[in-house]
Design a protein around this motif. Structure first.
Motif, PDB file in Angstrom:
ATOM      1  N   ALA A 133     -42.212  68.887  85.567  1.00  0.00           N
ATOM      2  CA  ALA A 133     -43.436  68.190  86.004  1.00  0.00           C
ATOM      3  C   ALA A 133     -44.136  68.984  87.101  1.00  0.00           C
ATOM      4  O   ALA A 133     -45.351  68.869  87.272  1.00  0.00           O
ATOM      5  N   ARG A 134     -43.385  69.787  87.867  1.00  0.00           N
ATOM      6  CA  ARG A 134     -43.998  70.597  88.936  1.00  0.00           C
ATOM      7  C   ARG A 134     -44.386  71.982  88.441  1.00  0.00           C
ATOM      8  O   ARG A 134     -44.706  72.858  89.230  1.00  0.00           O
ATOM      9  N   GLY A 135     -44.333  72.186  87.144  1.00  0.00           N
ATOM     10  CA  GLY A 135     -44.890  73.411  86.565  1.00  0.00           C
ATOM     11  C   GLY A 135     -43.888  74.505  86.271  1.00  0.00           C
ATOM     12  O   GLY A 135     -44.276  75.572  85.785  1.00  0.00           O
ATOM     13  N   ALA A 136     -42.589  74.279  86.577  1.00  0.00           N
ATOM     14  CA  ALA A 136     -41.618  75.351  86.313  1.00  0.00           C
ATOM     15  C   ALA A 136     -41.408  75.501  84.810  1.00  0.00           C
ATOM     16  O   ALA A 136     -41.625  74.578  84.039  1.00  0.00           O
ATOM     17  N   ASP A 137     -40.973  76.689  84.450  1.00  0.00           N
ATOM     18  CA  ASP A 137     -40.613  76.970  83.066  1.00  0.00           C
ATOM     19  C   ASP A 137     -39.096  76.697  82.997  1.00  0.00           C
ATOM     20  O   ASP A 137     -38.300  77.497  83.470  1.00  0.00           O
ATOM     21  N   VAL A 138     -38.735  75.536  82.471  1.00  0.00           N
ATOM     22  CA  VAL A 138     -37.355  75.060  82.636  1.00  0.00           C
ATOM     23  C   VAL A 138     -36.523  75.201  81.367  1.00  0.00           C
ATOM     24  O   VAL A 138     -36.957  74.805  80.279  1.00  0.00           O
ATOM     25  N   THR A 139     -35.321  75.769  81.528  1.00  0.00           N
ATOM     26  CA  THR A 139     -34.332  75.739  80.454  1.00  0.00           C
ATOM     27  C   THR A 139     -33.158  74.913  80.948  1.00  0.00           C
ATOM     28  O   THR A 139     -32.630  75.159  82.038  1.00  0.00           O
ATOM     29  N   VAL A 167     -39.281  70.751  78.401  1.00  0.00           N
ATOM     30  CA  VAL A 167     -38.118  71.538  78.832  1.00  0.00           C
ATOM     31  C   VAL A 167     -37.461  72.119  77.585  1.00  0.00           C
ATOM     32  O   VAL A 167     -37.379  71.450  76.560  1.00  0.00           O
ATOM     33  N   THR A 168     -37.010  73.384  77.652  1.00  0.00           N
ATOM     34  CA  THR A 168     -36.234  73.938  76.545  1.00  0.00           C
ATOM     35  C   THR A 168     -34.785  73.528  76.759  1.00  0.00           C
ATOM     36  O   THR A 168     -34.175  73.924  77.752  1.00  0.00           O
ATOM     37  N   THR A 169     -34.259  72.715  75.869  1.00  0.00           N
ATOM     38  CA  THR A 169     -32.893  72.217  76.070  1.00  0.00           C
ATOM     39  C   THR A 169     -31.935  72.883  75.090  1.00  0.00           C
ATOM     40  O   THR A 169     -32.195  72.919  73.890  1.00  0.00           O
ATOM     41  N   LEU A 170     -30.841  73.418  75.622  1.00  0.00           N
ATOM     42  CA  LEU A 170     -29.814  74.038  74.781  1.00  0.00           C
ATOM     43  C   LEU A 170     -28.556  73.197  74.908  1.00  0.00           C
ATOM     44  O   LEU A 170     -28.092  72.941  76.023  1.00  0.00           O
ATOM     45  N   GLN A 171     -28.047  72.736  73.781  1.00  0.00           N
ATOM     46  CA  GLN A 171     -26.848  71.886  73.820  1.00  0.00           C
ATOM     47  C   GLN A 171     -25.609  72.765  73.668  1.00  0.00           C
ATOM     48  O   GLN A 171     -25.548  73.599  72.772  1.00  0.00           O
ATOM     49  N   VAL A 172     -24.650  72.576  74.564  1.00  0.00           N
ATOM     50  CA  VAL A 172     -23.365  73.284  74.444  1.00  0.00           C
ATOM     51  C   VAL A 172     -22.250  72.252  74.561  1.00  0.00           C
ATOM     52  O   VAL A 172     -22.495  71.104  74.963  1.00  0.00           O
ATOM     53  N   GLY A 225     -28.551  66.434  86.682  1.00  0.00           N
ATOM     54  CA  GLY A 225     -29.137  67.667  86.144  1.00  0.00           C
ATOM     55  C   GLY A 225     -30.401  67.389  85.337  1.00  0.00           C
ATOM     56  O   GLY A 225     -31.387  68.140  85.418  1.00  0.00           O
ATOM     57  N   TYR A 226     -30.391  66.303  84.567  1.00  0.00           N
ATOM     58  CA  TYR A 226     -31.584  65.966  83.783  1.00  0.00           C
ATOM     59  C   TYR A 226     -32.747  65.594  84.700  1.00  0.00           C
ATOM     60  O   TYR A 226     -33.895  65.927  84.426  1.00  0.00           O
ATOM     61  N   ALA A 227     -32.433  64.897  85.801  1.00  0.00           N
ATOM     62  CA  ALA A 227     -33.502  64.529  86.751  1.00  0.00           C
ATOM     63  C   ALA A 227     -34.111  65.802  87.348  1.00  0.00           C
ATOM     64  O   ALA A 227     -35.332  65.896  87.522  1.00  0.00           O
ATOM     65  N   ILE A 228     -33.274  66.798  87.625  1.00  0.00           N
ATOM     66  CA  ILE A 228     -33.783  68.062  88.191  1.00  0.00           C
ATOM     67  C   ILE A 228     -34.676  68.756  87.156  1.00  0.00           C
ATOM     68  O   ILE A 228     -35.780  69.207  87.473  1.00  0.00           O
ATOM     69  N   ALA A 229     -34.205  68.817  85.913  1.00  0.00           N
ATOM     70  CA  ALA A 229     -34.981  69.498  84.858  1.00  0.00           C
ATOM     71  C   ALA A 229     -36.339  68.814  84.671  1.00  0.00           C
ATOM     72  O   ALA A 229     -37.383  69.469  84.596  1.00  0.00           O
TER      73      ALA A 229
END
Ligand code: CTP
Length: 400
Positions: free
Chosen positions: A224-230, A244-249, A215-219
């Motif tokens: 890097a390809r310009g997506a707005d990633v959460t 990347v905006t990272t939310l810890q749960v 999942g981290y590799a995908i994020a």
């Protein structure tokens, strides 16, 4: 990556100036040509020599310096920029830009540039929330400047709150996006990663072996390809990806809540997390003491988060993972239907070089229209790249 790109890095005076040094290193490493312009106050925090040594270019500080103007004047600086960065941007500088004031080299060059401008504010929380500051901030957005929001955290002044400059990695990713727009630019992508933990008592939990690496590799790759990633992450031992905006749960129910809040504003959801299917029916308030020879644990079912999203989905591309130990393709094909997915990544977690914790993965892609694609053994980064290529194709496909 940034070869042939010229960046003007404007530095104004705040304690976060040291992060601009690290950002400069990243830009140079990516082979950008960088010219640094510092305000007088910025020079109080870090000397121009530091920036000069790292950028291999003279640092510009004075508007009325004959030597500097002769070497490369402020208009020429403004002209040659492919991107103008301001890191950190103080409330004072933002006030000047918003009101069209130009009284030093940085504000003058900025007014003269036609390049995109990325402004990274950093200041005390109360200053950030002040309505005069906010008015200027909104004005900059209305004027077409790019702003990277400050983050919340411990501030140098001892306060806690919003106003902290994001990581240099994050600023770098935002800068790269403006310099080389990626094929996922403008796509809002939600990724889940890692395991969930289901608490049993104050010292124990139920979980699984998911490392979060896929999942981290995908994020990382999507950002890097310009997506707005959460990235919604369960507990893992990985550092948060830049940009990347990272939310810890921790638990499945917390992940459910985080997903529910962000699903409607997402274009793509990729559920790489290994969500626990069950949680203890009762959480003991005190540590459970050993007594009997056998111990029976009662569990209740967690909601299937992905199936819930499948029911709710409107325009989103929904991608699931199937972790299997037998009947890989049959089970994955059932999940794609049951959960109303566009695509599933079927993962034989017992195969050599695949599954939890491994650096590589061996997967098959299955699509809603019945197509299948078997990938060879690849690094998780490469699997992520290929998965995002397919997501791009799904986004491009006309919807019926
Ligand atoms: N998933 C989910 N919520 C759950 C369980 C799974 O969102 N409570 C998601 C996972 O993130 C993954 C997909 O569903 O994308 C498939 O997960 P997997 O563990 O392979 O299958 P399950 O649906 O849990 O079914 P089973 O355990 O019976 O194989």
């Amino acid at each position: 990556m940034l070869q042939g790109k010229t960046v003007v890095l404007g530095v104004s005076g705040g304690i976060a100036v040291y992060k601009a040094v690290e950002l400069l290193r990243l830009l140079i490493k990516a082979q950008a040509e960088v010219h640094v312009v510092m305000t007088k106050n910025a020079c109080e925090f870090v000397t121009p020599l530091t920036f000069q040594t790292l950028s291999h270019n003279p640092v510009h500080t004075e508007l009325f310096d004959l030597y500097q103007e002769q070497e490369i004047g402020h208009i020429s600086l403004a002209d040659r920029a492919d991107l103008f960065l301001i890191v950190p941007a103080t409330a004072n500088l933002i006030g000047k830009i918003a009101n069209g004031l130009a009284d030093d080299l940085l504000s003058t060059s900025l007014m003269a540039t036609k390049a995109p401008v990325l402004i990274c504010p950093a200041m005390n929380t109360n200053m950030y929330e002040d309505q005069r500051y906010q008015r200027n901030h909104q004005q900059l957005l209305a004027d077409g400047f790019h702003l990277l929001e400050p983050i919340s955290g411990d501030l140098a002044c001892g306060w806690q709150g919003k106003g902290k400059l994001p990581d240099p990695q994050q600023i770098f990713a935002a800068a790269c996006n403006l310099l080389v727009p990626g094929d996922l630019s403008g796509v809002r992508l939600l990724v889940t990663a890692g395991p969930t933990r289901e608490e049993l008592d104050p010292v124990r939990y139920l979980s699984n072996y998911s490392s979060g690496k896929m999942g981290y590799a995908i994020a990382r790759s999507a950002a890097a390809r310009g997506a707005d990633v959460t990235l919604i992450s369960g507990p893992v031992a990985l550092s948060e990806p830049g940009g990347v905006t990272t939310l810890q749960v921790t638990s499945a129910l917390q992940m459910q809540q985080a997903l529910a809040e962000r699903f409607d504003s997402s274009d793509v959801v990729i559920k790489a997390a290994a969500v626990a299917d069950y949680r203890p029916l009762h959480k003991a308030q005190q540590k459970i003491k050993k007594s009997a020879e056998e111990f029976c644990l009662q569990l209740e079912k967690n909601p299937d988060l992905l199936a819930e999203l499948g029911k709710r989905k409107k325009k989103q591309i929904l991608v699931g993972f199937a972790a299997e130990t037998e009947n890989l393709l049959e089970n994955a094909a059932t999940k794609i239907k049951m959960k109303n997915l566009d695509m599933i990544v079927a993962n034989d977690v017992t195969a050599e070089g695949a599954g939890f914790g491994s650096e590589t993965n061996l997967v098959n892609f299955l699509f809603a229209d019945g197509r299948q694609e078997a990938l060879p053994l690849l690094s998780k980064a490469k699997v992520a790249e290929t998965l995002l290529d397919r997501v791009r194709e799904l986004l491009d496909k006309p919807k019926h």
